[in-house]
Design an enzyme around this catalytic site. Structure first.
Site, PDB file in Angstrom:
ATOM      1  N   LYS A  23       0.838  -1.215   0.000  1.00 26.45           N
ATOM      2  CA  LYS A  23       0.000   0.000   0.000  1.00 26.45           C
ATOM      3  C   LYS A  23       0.865   1.255   0.000  1.00 26.45           C
ATOM      4  CE  LYS A  23      -1.731   1.638   4.176  1.00 26.45           C
ATOM      5  NZ  LYS A  23      -1.410   3.057   4.288  1.00 26.45           N
ATOM      6  N   ASN A  24       1.898   1.250   0.856  1.00 25.55           N
ATOM      7  CA  ASN A  24       2.659   2.480   1.048  1.00 25.55           C
ATOM      8  C   ASN A  24       3.696   2.733  -0.038  1.00 25.55           C
ATOM      9  OD1 ASN A  24       1.107   3.048   3.208  1.00 25.55           O
ATOM     10  ND2 ASN A  24       2.620   2.471   4.765  1.00 25.55           N
ATOM     11  N   ARG A  97      -2.878  10.351   2.858  1.00 30.83           N
ATOM     12  CA  ARG A  97      -1.773  11.318   2.911  1.00 30.83           C
ATOM     13  C   ARG A  97      -1.327  11.742   1.506  1.00 30.83           C
ATOM     14  NH1 ARG A  97      -1.124  13.205   7.568  1.00 30.83           N
ATOM     15  NH2 ARG A  97       1.135  13.398   7.440  1.00 30.83           N
ATOM     16  N   CYS A 121      -4.618   7.876   9.333  1.00 26.52           N
ATOM     17  CA  CYS A 121      -5.052   7.297  10.601  1.00 26.52           C
ATOM     18  C   CYS A 121      -4.779   8.235  11.765  1.00 26.52           C
ATOM     19  CB  CYS A 121      -4.333   5.973  10.816  1.00 26.52           C
ATOM     20  SG  CYS A 121      -4.980   4.717   9.723  1.00 26.52           S
ATOM     21  N   ASP A 311       4.595   0.195  12.002  1.00 27.78           N
ATOM     22  CA  ASP A 311       3.380  -0.480  11.519  1.00 27.78           C
ATOM     23  C   ASP A 311       3.351  -1.963  11.913  1.00 27.78           C
ATOM     24  OD1 ASP A 311       2.507   1.879  10.318  1.00 27.78           O
ATOM     25  OD2 ASP A 311       3.587   1.456   8.478  1.00 27.78           O
ATOM     26  N   VAL A 333       8.035   6.498  16.859  1.00 31.72           N
ATOM     27  CA  VAL A 333       7.747   7.206  15.596  1.00 31.72           C
ATOM     28  C   VAL A 333       6.524   8.106  15.749  1.00 31.72           C
ATOM     29  CG1 VAL A 333       7.257   6.941  13.131  1.00 31.72           C
ATOM     30  CG2 VAL A 333       8.821   5.346  14.267  1.00 31.72           C
TER      31      VAL A 333
END
Ligand code: EPU
Length: 438
Positions: A23-24, A97, A121, A311, A333
């Protein structure tokens, strides 16, 4: 869609699952494709909410996003030559984002670009100040309006030197997208080096960019006048892969995953092994996860790559509820990423979240009032008699599904839209889990 997942837990959930593209990276690759007027074909694009949102952002400014008629459903062609709008819309389906990254990319094409406020999120403040500062350093005038952000350039973007205050993934990506077509040589220090960043650099270089990664978190970008289209495959999702590993160890099951290079998980295997998780590398794209002994507690600190990914924190915390002894997880983070543990405690976990730095050094949240360390006392017996747990954020979503499989009895997991933004429809993708939708 408004359904929840009904999960009956307490037994083993062995099976095989295909890992989709990350996804990222997929969403960033879609943005990178707008830096040329030629067609880019992306392979292995995950069919999830976040890529759908990104697709509607691109379509909203006029790009054509198409599935090639003879291709597979996860192949996407992006045709940016039809881009006509400099106003990035807020898609009906929600936000992520990506608008702030698309803003930088479109600044090469237009003298003025506006974007809506970005969401994502709810795991901390998540400001975009580094992105906006990068646009300024490349020569744009940036302002914040009632609707979002606006950037204006008077001439071609010009190279700059920027030492990022923190190795932010998104801000590093913004710098890449801005620098690749700016005039002159840009130097970015203290940049992120996650595998998804390396993949973006590889893709931009395949499009004709001239980007070098040097030692010490430094990027050197020699701006070029134009880029061309390419064919590029999205790397496997290492966050999802680690979540399956955690589920296998937590439920004493065997889960085989296909579609990811083992080396991308190198910084996960150490902690996973220390807890009691086992890994068998089947071939260059497949791995099998299992529990190799009784689970032991650990002390983990999340960090930017090559540290332990933030994550991975949620599935690992769910796993640690099954380890014998006291574990510590220090989140460095994000300042507020333990909101989900309350629901795990409702199922019977014993997790305490505190405001101080535990288990290692002081992080940048030291002395500030942020709930960023967790103490997990195990092993706890999780159980549910029809409890509903409501997903608060995407990555917490899979931790909830895991907890529901660990817990004896029936658990309803609601707000699955958030989970499916990142993982797609889990009931369809992993039938061995026997998730019922109600
Ligand atoms: N930060 C700032 N100012 C900025 C940018 C970031 O202060 O302008 C801070 C953030 O508040 C945070 C830290 O820097 O405390 C790291 O944020 P980063 O920019 O690295 O995160 P991101 O790019 O917004 C991506 C992933 C996240 C993942 C982080 C860290 C995407 C779309 N999101 O976010 O993934 O946690 O990097 O690896 O790529 C998720 O997939 O669920 C997710 C949250």
């Amino acid at each position: 869609m408004s359904y929840c997942y009904k999960i009956t837990g307490g037994s083993s959930v062995s099976g095989v699952v295909d890992i989709p593209g990350a996804k990222n990276f997929a969403t960033k690759a879609m943005v990178a494709a707008t830096l040329t007027n030629e067609i880019t074909r992306l392979l292995n694009v995950p069919i999830i909410g976040d890529t759908a949102i990104t697709e509607s952002l691109l379509s909203g400014v006029g790009a054509l996003v198409e599935r090639p008629s003879h291709g597979r459903s996860n192949e996407v062609d992006i045709k940016p030559s039809t881009i006509v709008s400099n106003t990035i819309p807020l898609p009906d389906s929600g936000s992520n984002r990506i608008p702030i990254l698309l803003m930088g990319a479109l600044l090469h094409r237009f003298d003025e670009v506006s974007a809506p406020f970005v969401a994502g999120c709810n795991i901390g403040g998540r400001p975009v100040d580094f992105h906006l500062e990068a646009m300024r350093l490349f020569g744009a005038e940036v302002s914040i309006t009632n609707e979002g952000y606006r950037a204006v350039k008077r001439k071609r973007l010009t190279a700059c030197h920027y030492a990022l205050p923190y190795p932010s993934v998104g801000a590093t990506e913004s710098c890449l997208l801005l620098g690749v077509l700016a005039s002159g040589t840009t130097v970015i220090q203290n940049c992120a080096q996650e595998p998804e960043i390396i993949a973006l650099i590889t893709m931009l270089n395949a499009m004709g960019g001239r980007i070098n990664f040097s030692a010490g978190r430094t990027l050197t970008i020699q701006g070029v006048n134009e880029l061309h289209g390419t064919v590029f495959s999205i790397i496997g999702d290492r966050i999802e892969a680690a979540s399956w590993a955690a589920l296998a160890a937590a439920t004493d099951s065997e889960i085989t995953i296909n579609g990811i290079s083992p080396e991308i998980l190198v910084n996960f295997f150490g902690p996973y092994n220390s807890i009691g998780g086992g890994v068998e590398v089947i071939d260059k794209e497949s791995l099998r996860f299992y529990r190799h002994r009784e689970l032991s507690p650990v002390s983990i600190e999340t960090d930017v790559y090559p540290g332990f990914a933030t994550d991975w924190q949620q599935p690992i915390t769910a796993l640690l509820t099954q380890a014998n002894g006291v574990s510590v997880v220090h989140e460095t983070v994000y300042e507020n990423r333990f909101g989900y543990v309350q629901a795990l405690n409702q199922l019977g976990a014993n997790i305490q979240v505190v405001n101080y730095c535990l288990g290692g050094g002081k992080c940048r949240y030291y002395g500030r009032d942020y709930p960023h360390s967790a103490i997990i006392s195990g092993k706890t017996r999780l159980k549910s008699e029809g409890l509903t747990i409501n997903i608060p954020d995407l990555r917490a979503g899979l931790a909830y599904v895991m907890a529901a499989f660990i817990a004896e009895g029936v658990t309803y997991v609601s707000n699955v839209e958030l989970l499916e933004r990142g993982y797609g429809d889990l009931a369809l993708r992993a039938p061995f889990l026997d998730i019922k939708k109600e």
